[in-house]
Design a protein around this motif. Structure first.
Motif, PDB file in Angstrom:
ATOM      1  N   GLU A  43       0.561  -1.323  -0.032  1.00 46.81           N
ATOM      2  CA  GLU A  43      -0.028   0.082  -0.089  1.00 46.81           C
ATOM      3  C   GLU A  43       0.623   1.197   0.133  1.00 46.81           C
ATOM      4  O   GLU A  43       0.355   2.378  -0.440  1.00 46.81           O
ATOM      5  CB  GLU A  43      -0.840   0.089   1.255  1.00 46.81           C
ATOM      6  N   SER A  44       2.042   1.116   0.608  1.00 47.73           N
ATOM      7  CA  SER A  44       3.014   2.241   0.489  1.00 47.73           C
ATOM      8  C   SER A  44       3.810   2.654  -0.524  1.00 47.73           C
ATOM      9  O   SER A  44       4.203   3.648  -0.755  1.00 47.73           O
ATOM     10  CB  SER A  44       3.889   2.135   1.675  1.00 47.73           C
ATOM     11  N   LEU A  45       3.638   1.690  -1.542  1.00 51.78           N
ATOM     12  CA  LEU A  45       4.455   1.888  -2.708  1.00 51.78           C
ATOM     13  C   LEU A  45       4.355   2.883  -3.663  1.00 51.78           C
ATOM     14  O   LEU A  45       5.353   3.826  -4.300  1.00 51.78           O
ATOM     15  CB  LEU A  45       4.572   0.657  -3.490  1.00 51.78           C
ATOM     16  N   PRO A  46       3.053   3.402  -4.108  1.00 44.77           N
ATOM     17  CA  PRO A  46       2.700   4.303  -4.728  1.00 44.77           C
ATOM     18  C   PRO A  46       3.223   5.610  -4.223  1.00 44.77           C
ATOM     19  O   PRO A  46       3.754   6.616  -4.939  1.00 44.77           O
ATOM     20  CB  PRO A  46       1.167   4.560  -4.801  1.00 44.77           C
ATOM     21  N   ALA A 104       3.648 -17.363  -9.486  1.00 43.22           N
ATOM     22  CA  ALA A 104       3.509 -15.975 -10.079  1.00 43.22           C
ATOM     23  C   ALA A 104       2.223 -15.375 -10.169  1.00 43.22           C
ATOM     24  O   ALA A 104       2.168 -13.962 -10.087  1.00 43.22           O
ATOM     25  CB  ALA A 104       3.934 -15.945 -11.483  1.00 43.22           C
ATOM     26  N   PHE A 105       1.163 -15.868  -9.782  1.00 43.87           N
ATOM     27  CA  PHE A 105      -0.217 -15.149  -9.814  1.00 43.87           C
ATOM     28  C   PHE A 105      -0.813 -14.830  -8.421  1.00 43.87           C
ATOM     29  O   PHE A 105      -1.186 -13.725  -8.326  1.00 43.87           O
ATOM     30  CB  PHE A 105      -1.299 -16.240 -10.603  1.00 43.87           C
ATOM     31  N   THR A 106      -0.786 -15.557  -7.424  1.00 42.58           N
ATOM     32  CA  THR A 106      -1.358 -15.503  -6.302  1.00 42.58           C
ATOM     33  C   THR A 106      -0.827 -14.018  -5.609  1.00 42.58           C
ATOM     34  O   THR A 106      -1.771 -13.329  -5.072  1.00 42.58           O
ATOM     35  CB  THR A 106      -1.063 -16.521  -5.370  1.00 42.58           C
ATOM     36  N   PRO A 107       0.234 -13.819  -5.537  1.00 40.36           N
ATOM     37  CA  PRO A 107       0.965 -12.616  -5.084  1.00 40.36           C
ATOM     38  C   PRO A 107       0.151 -11.534  -5.802  1.00 40.36           C
ATOM     39  O   PRO A 107      -0.328 -10.362  -5.132  1.00 40.36           O
ATOM     40  CB  PRO A 107       2.340 -12.428  -5.297  1.00 40.36           C
ATOM     41  N   LEU A 108      -0.049 -11.488  -6.966  1.00 38.63           N
ATOM     42  CA  LEU A 108      -0.328 -10.143  -7.772  1.00 38.63           C
ATOM     43  C   LEU A 108      -2.019 -10.230  -7.701  1.00 38.63           C
ATOM     44  O   LEU A 108      -2.389  -9.077  -7.680  1.00 38.63           O
ATOM     45  CB  LEU A 108      -0.221 -10.334  -9.368  1.00 38.63           C
ATOM     46  N   ALA A 109      -2.585 -11.387  -7.539  1.00 37.11           N
ATOM     47  CA  ALA A 109      -4.108 -11.223  -7.117  1.00 37.11           C
ATOM     48  C   ALA A 109      -4.297 -10.562  -5.647  1.00 37.11           C
ATOM     49  O   ALA A 109      -5.204  -9.705  -5.722  1.00 37.11           O
ATOM     50  CB  ALA A 109      -4.661 -12.615  -6.921  1.00 37.11           C
ATOM     51  N   LEU A 110      -3.456 -10.902  -4.867  1.00 40.07           N
ATOM     52  CA  LEU A 110      -3.580 -10.080  -3.464  1.00 40.07           C
ATOM     53  C   LEU A 110      -3.136  -8.338  -3.969  1.00 40.07           C
ATOM     54  O   LEU A 110      -4.001  -7.464  -3.250  1.00 40.07           O
ATOM     55  CB  LEU A 110      -2.598 -10.309  -2.530  1.00 40.07           C
ATOM     56  N   ALA A 111      -1.990  -8.258  -4.525  1.00 38.61           N
ATOM     57  CA  ALA A 111      -1.801  -6.882  -4.734  1.00 38.61           C
ATOM     58  C   ALA A 111      -2.852  -6.026  -5.431  1.00 38.61           C
ATOM     59  O   ALA A 111      -2.915  -4.857  -5.523  1.00 38.61           O
ATOM     60  CB  ALA A 111      -0.375  -6.851  -5.403  1.00 38.61           C
ATOM     61  N   SER A 112      -3.491  -6.806  -6.296  1.00 38.11           N
ATOM     62  CA  SER A 112      -4.459  -6.119  -7.074  1.00 38.11           C
ATOM     63  C   SER A 112      -5.710  -5.424  -6.288  1.00 38.11           C
ATOM     64  O   SER A 112      -6.254  -4.486  -6.672  1.00 38.11           O
ATOM     65  CB  SER A 112      -5.358  -7.122  -8.139  1.00 38.11           C
ATOM     66  N   VAL A 113      -5.766  -6.076  -5.083  1.00 40.26           N
ATOM     67  CA  VAL A 113      -6.751  -5.434  -4.158  1.00 40.26           C
ATOM     68  C   VAL A 113      -6.117  -4.486  -3.340  1.00 40.26           C
ATOM     69  O   VAL A 113      -6.683  -3.457  -2.932  1.00 40.26           O
ATOM     70  CB  VAL A 113      -7.388  -6.561  -3.262  1.00 40.26           C
ATOM     71  N   TRP A 114      -4.876  -4.895  -2.761  1.00 41.84           N
ATOM     72  CA  TRP A 114      -4.060  -4.037  -1.859  1.00 41.84           C
ATOM     73  C   TRP A 114      -3.814  -2.556  -2.264  1.00 41.84           C
ATOM     74  O   TRP A 114      -3.867  -1.719  -1.636  1.00 41.84           O
ATOM     75  CB  TRP A 114      -2.951  -4.781  -1.293  1.00 41.84           C
ATOM     76  N   ALA A 115      -3.504  -2.702  -3.615  1.00 41.09           N
ATOM     77  CA  ALA A 115      -3.017  -1.353  -4.150  1.00 41.09           C
ATOM     78  C   ALA A 115      -3.457  -1.157  -5.780  1.00 41.09           C
ATOM     79  O   ALA A 115      -2.869  -1.477  -6.611  1.00 41.09           O
ATOM     80  CB  ALA A 115      -1.535  -1.298  -4.270  1.00 41.09           C
ATOM     81  N   PRO A 116      -4.788  -0.761  -5.697  1.00 44.22           N
ATOM     82  CA  PRO A 116      -5.323  -0.889  -7.201  1.00 44.22           C
ATOM     83  C   PRO A 116      -5.207   0.368  -7.871  1.00 44.22           C
ATOM     84  O   PRO A 116      -5.808   0.322  -9.209  1.00 44.22           O
ATOM     85  CB  PRO A 116      -6.969  -0.481  -6.638  1.00 44.22           C
ATOM     86  N   THR A 117      -3.901   1.036  -7.677  1.00 49.88           N
ATOM     87  CA  THR A 117      -3.473   1.631  -8.926  1.00 49.88           C
ATOM     88  C   THR A 117      -2.057   1.133  -9.532  1.00 49.88           C
ATOM     89  O   THR A 117      -1.656   1.663 -10.548  1.00 49.88           O
ATOM     90  CB  THR A 117      -3.206   3.133  -8.296  1.00 49.88           C
ATOM     91  N   LEU A 118      -1.553   0.159  -8.717  1.00 54.80           N
ATOM     92  CA  LEU A 118      -0.368  -0.424  -9.522  1.00 54.80           C
ATOM     93  C   LEU A 118      -0.441  -1.228 -10.611  1.00 54.80           C
ATOM     94  O   LEU A 118      -1.545  -2.111 -10.923  1.00 54.80           O
ATOM     95  CB  LEU A 118       0.342  -1.347  -8.228  1.00 54.80           C
ATOM     96  N   GLU A 124      -9.024  -9.613 -15.424  1.00 52.97           N
ATOM     97  CA  GLU A 124     -10.165  -9.146 -14.891  1.00 52.97           C
ATOM     98  C   GLU A 124     -10.293  -8.576 -13.736  1.00 52.97           C
ATOM     99  O   GLU A 124     -10.956  -7.590 -13.421  1.00 52.97           O
ATOM    100  CB  GLU A 124     -11.217 -10.609 -15.248  1.00 52.97           C
ATOM    101  N   ALA A 125      -9.483  -9.109 -12.731  1.00 56.80           N
ATOM    102  CA  ALA A 125      -9.318  -8.237 -11.270  1.00 56.80           C
ATOM    103  C   ALA A 125      -8.669  -7.286 -11.484  1.00 56.80           C
ATOM    104  O   ALA A 125      -8.795  -6.274 -10.603  1.00 56.80           O
ATOM    105  CB  ALA A 125      -8.625  -9.533 -10.448  1.00 56.80           C
ATOM    106  N   ALA A 126      -7.729  -7.076 -12.204  1.00 54.19           N
ATOM    107  CA  ALA A 126      -6.887  -5.577 -12.465  1.00 54.19           C
ATOM    108  C   ALA A 126      -7.039  -5.381 -13.800  1.00 54.19           C
ATOM    109  O   ALA A 126      -6.194  -5.272 -14.492  1.00 54.19           O
ATOM    110  CB  ALA A 126      -5.724  -5.928 -12.163  1.00 54.19           C
ATOM    111  N   PRO A 127      -8.118  -4.720 -14.264  1.00 52.58           N
ATOM    112  CA  PRO A 127      -8.592  -4.226 -15.458  1.00 52.58           C
ATOM    113  C   PRO A 127      -7.594  -3.063 -15.999  1.00 52.58           C
ATOM    114  O   PRO A 127      -7.268  -2.219 -15.494  1.00 52.58           O
ATOM    115  CB  PRO A 127     -10.014  -3.470 -15.481  1.00 52.58           C
ATOM    116  N   GLY A 128      -6.803  -3.552 -17.215  1.00 55.75           N
ATOM    117  CA  GLY A 128      -5.999  -2.491 -17.964  1.00 55.75           C
ATOM    118  C   GLY A 128      -4.521  -2.302 -17.065  1.00 55.75           C
ATOM    119  O   GLY A 128      -3.638  -1.664 -17.480  1.00 55.75           O
ATOM    120  N   ARG A 129      -4.607  -3.250 -15.935  1.00 53.80           N
ATOM    121  CA  ARG A 129      -3.163  -3.186 -15.324  1.00 53.80           C
ATOM    122  C   ARG A 129      -2.225  -4.277 -15.268  1.00 53.80           C
ATOM    123  O   ARG A 129      -1.215  -4.340 -14.483  1.00 53.80           O
ATOM    124  CB  ARG A 129      -3.719  -2.781 -13.681  1.00 53.80           C
TER     125      ARG A 129
END
Length: 333
Positions: free
Chosen positions: A30-33, A50-64, A90-95
């Motif tokens: 959450e602090s990275l941006p 490769a996928f599970t950490p990014l699924a979490l991050a898609s919710v934790w920091a929705p701008t990354l 689909e979880a992180a549209p366009g990101r």
């Protein structure tokens, strides 16, 4: 000291970080941006997939922006790979960007019990299959390395993810330039970026605008002896893999690394690591105080990397404050 040039529009970090439980990394993400990071890129060896950490991050920091660097092309069936990529898109549209690569015989064959065969052809075929699958149309095709019959992706993301290809030498770099949306580089110096980009750009064409992502190993410490000892061990482990050995011969390090390869082949791992020259370590591992680390990372950008992705290596100090300092040292600020 020269003035640090402006940062590129994107700046990544390899995720998740080692030594911290994945669930405990939310506040860090959450602090990275606020530190200027725009991207998180995962990897897949023997830790997290490769996928599970990014699924979490898609919710934790929705701008990354999120990316995989990389998913091996052999270790998942083509349809499963398409489904996993589509779900994250689909979880992180366009990101989300999907980074693929051939990986290595150890990861593919020794650990996953899948024959490591025709890595170039398999990479090309998976790339072409994904292009077809992401249209949402049925795919029935005989590729050189596999066949798919009557597969149709039911959940086609509104934003189809870019597909990037990890590449070392000319053949894969040119394939990435021709058919992928970008290239992922690894284990190279800032000067080496020019060599790799020449091959990639020749195939991609003028003004292609494709991403050039680079994972860059960074040890932000003023203890040069510590950083070089760590770097030697990593270089001995990685650059003895045949594909990386050929890559560095191609880059012109054959003479410098010859003792490494000879000692490794003879079974003397300690002598192999000790034989890696300081100059090679300093080329391939970014280390030093924060200011020097940032200067070095910006050299990669100046030579053609559009998305630098530092991969933090352990530093001598321990604890939350040391980790925060290390993250700040590899930030673009």
């Amino acid at each position: 000291m020269t003035e640090t040039p402006p940062s590129p529009s994107r700046w990544g970090l390899t995720f998740p970080l080692d030594g911290i439980p994945l669930g405990a990394q939310r506040a860090l993400v959450e602090s990275l941006p606020d530190l200027g990071f725009t991207d998180l890129w995962s990897m897949e060896t023997a830790g997290a997939d490769a996928f599970t950490p990014l699924a979490l991050a898609s919710v934790w920091a929705p701008t990354l922006n999120l990316g995989t660097a990389i998913v091996p092309v052999h270790t998942r069936g083509p349809a499963l790979l398409a489904m996993q990529a589509a779900a994250l898109a689909e979880a992180a549209p366009g990101r989300f960007s999907l980074g693929l690569g051939s990986s290595s015989p150890v990861i593919v064959q020794d650990w996953n019990a899948v024959p490591f065969e025709q890595p170039f052809q398999r990479s090309r075929d998976v790339l072409r299959f994904l292009r077809a699958a992401f249209t949402g149309q049925p795919v029935t095709e005989e590729y050189d390395t596999f066949a798919v019959r009557r597969f149709r992706l039911d959940r086609v993301p509104a934003h189809v993810p870019p597909v990037l290809l990890a590449a070392l030498r000319s053949g894969m770099l040119r394939l990435a330039g021709r058919e992928a949306d970008g290239v992922i580089l690894n284990w190279l110096s800032p000067d080496d970026v020019r060599t790799a980009r020449a091959e990639f750009d020749a195939a991609a064409g003028p003004d292609h605008g494709k991403d050039v992502v680079a994972r860059i190993f960074v040890c932000p410490t003023e203890d040069a002896d510590y950083a070089r000892a760590l770097g030697r061990r990593l270089i001995a482990a990685y650059l003895t893999v045949p594909a990386y050995a050929e890559f560095h011969r191609w880059l012109g390090r054959g003479d410098a690394l010859k003792p490494l390869w000879e000692n490794w082949a003879a079974g003397d791992r300690k002598a192999a690591a000790a034989s890696v020259p300081d100059a090679v370590v300093d080329d391939l591992i970014v280390h030093g105080p924060a200011g020097r680390v940032r200067e070095r990372l910006h050299e990669y950008v100046a030579n053609g990397v559009t998305v630098p992705v530092p991969a933090l290596l352990p530093v001598p100090e321990q604890g939350a404050q040391a980790l925060a300092s290390a993250i700040k040292a590899v930030s673009p600020a």
